[in-house]
Design a protein around this motif. Structure first.
Motif, PDB file in Angstrom:
ATOM      1  N   GLY A  61       0.795  -1.218   0.000  1.00  0.00           N
ATOM      2  CA  GLY A  61       0.000   0.000   0.000  1.00  0.00           C
ATOM      3  C   GLY A  61       0.826   1.266   0.000  1.00  0.00           C
ATOM      4  O   GLY A  61       0.570   2.190  -0.780  1.00  0.00           O
ATOM      5  N   SER A  62       1.829   1.320   0.864  1.00  0.00           N
ATOM      6  CA  SER A  62       2.673   2.515   0.933  1.00  0.00           C
ATOM      7  C   SER A  62       4.064   2.143   1.408  1.00  0.00           C
ATOM      8  O   SER A  62       4.261   1.134   2.087  1.00  0.00           O
ATOM      9  N   LEU A  63       5.007   2.977   1.039  1.00  0.00           N
ATOM     10  CA  LEU A  63       6.407   2.732   1.363  1.00  0.00           C
ATOM     11  C   LEU A  63       7.065   4.076   1.635  1.00  0.00           C
ATOM     12  O   LEU A  63       6.828   5.054   0.920  1.00  0.00           O
ATOM     13  N   VAL A  64       7.880   4.133   2.690  1.00  0.00           N
ATOM     14  CA  VAL A  64       8.626   5.355   3.010  1.00  0.00           C
ATOM     15  C   VAL A  64      10.107   5.019   3.014  1.00  0.00           C
ATOM     16  O   VAL A  64      10.547   4.129   3.744  1.00  0.00           O
ATOM     17  N   LEU A  65      10.873   5.716   2.204  1.00  0.00           N
ATOM     18  CA  LEU A  65      12.306   5.487   2.120  1.00  0.00           C
ATOM     19  C   LEU A  65      13.048   6.782   2.428  1.00  0.00           C
ATOM     20  O   LEU A  65      12.636   7.868   2.001  1.00  0.00           O
ATOM     21  N   ALA A  66      14.137   6.650   3.158  1.00  0.00           N
ATOM     22  CA  ALA A  66      14.953   7.811   3.518  1.00  0.00           C
ATOM     23  C   ALA A  66      16.062   8.017   2.499  1.00  0.00           C
ATOM     24  O   ALA A  66      16.712   7.062   2.066  1.00  0.00           O
ATOM     25  N   ARG A 250       1.991   1.024  -4.244  1.00  0.00           N
ATOM     26  CA  ARG A 250       0.998   1.983  -4.735  1.00  0.00           C
ATOM     27  C   ARG A 250       1.408   3.420  -4.411  1.00  0.00           C
ATOM     28  O   ARG A 250       1.314   4.286  -5.274  1.00  0.00           O
ATOM     29  N   LYS A 251       1.821   3.689  -3.187  1.00  0.00           N
ATOM     30  CA  LYS A 251       2.220   5.024  -2.791  1.00  0.00           C
ATOM     31  C   LYS A 251       3.641   4.995  -2.238  1.00  0.00           C
ATOM     32  O   LYS A 251       4.008   4.079  -1.507  1.00  0.00           O
ATOM     33  N   LYS A 268      14.712   1.943  12.888  1.00  0.00           N
ATOM     34  CA  LYS A 268      14.457   1.087  14.039  1.00  0.00           C
ATOM     35  C   LYS A 268      13.089   1.345  14.658  1.00  0.00           C
ATOM     36  O   LYS A 268      12.480   0.443  15.241  1.00  0.00           O
ATOM     37  N   SER A 269      12.596   2.555  14.519  1.00  0.00           N
ATOM     38  CA  SER A 269      11.289   2.886  15.091  1.00  0.00           C
ATOM     39  C   SER A 269      10.139   2.571  14.144  1.00  0.00           C
ATOM     40  O   SER A 269       8.978   2.667  14.529  1.00  0.00           O
ATOM     41  N   GLY A 270      10.478   2.204  12.903  1.00  0.00           N
ATOM     42  CA  GLY A 270       9.445   1.902  11.924  1.00  0.00           C
ATOM     43  C   GLY A 270       8.921   3.113  11.189  1.00  0.00           C
ATOM     44  O   GLY A 270       7.951   3.015  10.428  1.00  0.00           O
ATOM     45  N   ALA A 271       9.561   4.264  11.368  1.00  0.00           N
ATOM     46  CA  ALA A 271       9.121   5.476  10.677  1.00  0.00           C
ATOM     47  C   ALA A 271       9.443   5.422   9.193  1.00  0.00           C
ATOM     48  O   ALA A 271       8.776   6.071   8.383  1.00  0.00           O
ATOM     49  N   VAL A 272      10.483   4.685   8.818  1.00  0.00           N
ATOM     50  CA  VAL A 272      10.812   4.479   7.409  1.00  0.00           C
ATOM     51  C   VAL A 272      10.968   2.986   7.156  1.00  0.00           C
ATOM     52  O   VAL A 272      11.197   2.199   8.084  1.00  0.00           O
TER      53      VAL A 272
END
Length: 550
Positions: A61-66, A250-251, A268-272
């Motif tokens: 559904g969504s993915l956050v990459l630094a 998707r996002k 480690k916190s799951g933010a990314v």
């Protein structure tokens, strides 16, 4: 940044170095496009068939990459840094692409041909639309090239089209580009490193404002950009009208997180869900929290000697410094083994289909070796005109701490020979401005290729005619002739022979001392996987390849 005559930024000299400012993100080779698999998933694209075992059919559904740095424009013609390309290649596509083996492959053009040495004819893919629903046409390709060539636009890619005499739509699905003179490397210009296509209507409507937070980008790629906050993030959504296989993600949010510690805490916190292009000394800390992969990236770090300035105009001085450089120690100690000692400027992976790996290795083995040997260094220096030593400076960009560590290691070694090397950290902008200026006769060359052709490095840095990019001011008739022959020839065997001759001859002259070919690290959540990592893996519409792990 400095400008080329005519106002065009030297992409060879600046673009790759802008990647250094992005925390070696350029090491992924994201400036080149990889042909995506077909929409029917039958596997005729270079990636082969979709792999169910890797969760190809499982939606994400969504993915956050630094990412390690930020950008101020989405338009690669305005800001030609590697991060700019990393975003742009998800939304825009090029005529040709680069497949995982480093060969030219289809893109928006399904095929291309050369009726003669100066003419390229591209047959365009049918049924393609822009993300706004408008049909993709040959005229859009013409408009995209014209926008780059227009001097009023000041595009950083303008230099790449200086040899073009005309670009025309010669059919509903055909574009013909005519050159002023033969150039065997021109086809690479139509990959993402030199051409990202938008529509004529969009370019006309937004002239001078393309790539801003308000205007964004328009392309035919697998994603459309929905939001851009300079210095913070970019948001993308899947373009379900894309002609290729539907991506699992998707996002996508790309967050700019310049601090290494903050990136790791976010993981480690799951933010990314991961980070791209971690430095080698940073990556180890991610291995307990993420799936970390290391791949050769074809980038090269080298010392560059100004062969017209004393004392570096003396090859014995250059040899002395070469023998005093512990390149293996740098790779092991500074880069933790995540690199390879370089034999030449072009890495072995850059020879594509010109030469087999065995022939490249054999060719490089013929380059005279300069192993770490302080006794040999002393002997060379004693035969030079500066036997008692001298003082020099070596600057490195603040975005390349590994270069600074290498410079300090070299300074300690040279001190034993009576040579004082003053090492100084400067900003990326200052460092780029110094390149080739003649102000610093000893410099670092830090280069990130965008093609699978060794001429990309050999031509600008070894050809005496390349006055804007040859930071060593190296001029050798044999090398120049070999490079000119290779550029004018369409025969692969001739090109391979002449390019290798140039590399070998220059290697003996030591205008550059290649230090290492780097590797880069990519970290993803252990629930995710990026199949088949390699030197050309992270290229083109890279997010389409991310899958759920089995």
């Amino acid at each position: 940044m400095t400008s080329e005559p005519g106002g065009n930024l030297s992409r060879r000299r600046l673009l790759r170095l802008a990647g250094a400012g992005a925390g070696v993100l350029a090491a992924s080779g994201v400036l080149a496009a990889c042909a995506p698999p077909p929409a029917n998933g039958t596997g005729t694209g270079p990636e082969g068939p979709a792999t169910g075992a890797l969760g190809a059919d499982v939606p994400i559904g969504s993915l956050v990459l630094a990412l390690p740095s930020s950008i101020s424009s989405l338009d690669v013609g305005r800001e030609s840094g590697v991060l700019n390309y990393l975003v742009a290649v998800l939304a825009q596509e090029s005529l040709l692409s680069v497949d995982p083996s480093g060969k030219l492959a289809p893109g928006l053009a399904t095929s291309w041909r050369q009726p003669d040495a100066r003419t390229y004819v591209f047959t365009l893919r049918r049924g393609v639309t822009f993300s706004d629903g408008a049909p993709f046409t040959a005229d859009d390709v013409v408009a995209s090239v014209e926008a780059i060539r227009d001097p009023e636009n000041g595009s950083a890619l303008g230099y790449a089209y200086a040899g073009v005499s005309s670009v025309r739509s010669t059919g509903d699905h055909e574009v013909t580009i005519r050159l002023k003179a033969p150039d065997a490397m021109f086809a690479w210009t139509t990959t993402a490193g030199g051409l990202l296509v938008s529509s004529r209507a969009f370019l006309t409507r937004n002239a001078g404002r393309v790539g801003t937070p308000k205007t964004l980008l328009l392309g035919t790629g697998p994603y459309r950009i929905t939001e851009f906050a300079a210095d913070d993030h970019v948001l993308l959504e899947r373009n379900d009208a894309w002609w290729g296989e539907k991506p699992a993600v998707r996002k996508l949010k790309l967050s700019f997180v310049p601090d290494a510690g903050t990136r790791l805490v976010a993981m480690k916190s799951g933010a990314v869900d991961g980070a791209l292009n971690l430095a080698s000394d940073e990556a180890h800390g991610w291995e307990s929290s993420a799936r970390v992969t290391y791949t050769g990236d074809r980038s090269v770090v080298s010392l560059a000697f100004d062969t017209t300035a004393a004392p570096f105009d003396d090859i014995r001085v250059r040899r002395a410094i070469a023998h005093a450089t512990d390149r293996e120690g740098m790779v092991k100690g500074i880069l933790q083994g995540r690199a390879e000692v370089a034999d030449a400027l072009p890495s072995r992976d850059m020879w594509g289909d010109l030469l087999s790996a065995e022939k490249v290795r054999s060719g490089y083995d013929a380059i005279p070796a300069v192993p770490y040997d302080l006794d040999a260094a002393r002997a060379e220096l004693d035969r030079s005109g500066v036997a008692k030593g001298f003082t020099a400076e070596l600057h490195y960009p603040s975005s390349g701490p590994q270069l600074g560590k290498a410079a300090l290691a070299l300074a300690a070694s040279l001190k034993k020979l009576g040579i004082t090397l003053n090492v100084k950290e400067i900003t990326l902008e200052q460092w780029v401005a110094e390149l080739g200026s003649g102000k610093q006769p000893l410099q670092f060359l830090w280069y990130f290729p965008v093609t699978g052709d060794p001429a990309e490095l050999a031509d600008p840095y070894l050809n005496g005619a390349a006055t804007a990019t040859d930071i060593a001011h190296y001029d050798n008739r044999t090398v120049n002739s070999a490079l000119d022959t290779a550029k004018a020839s369409a025969d692969k065997d001739v090109r391979a022979r002449e390019l290798m001759k140039a590399v070998q001859t220059a290697g003996a002259d030591l205008p550059y001392l290649p230090l290492w070919w780097a590797k880069t690290a990519t970290a993803l959540s252990k629930e995710l996987v990026l199949p088949d990592p390699g030197p050309f893996t992270f290229i083109g519409p890279w997010a389409t390849r991310i899958r759920k792990a089995a």
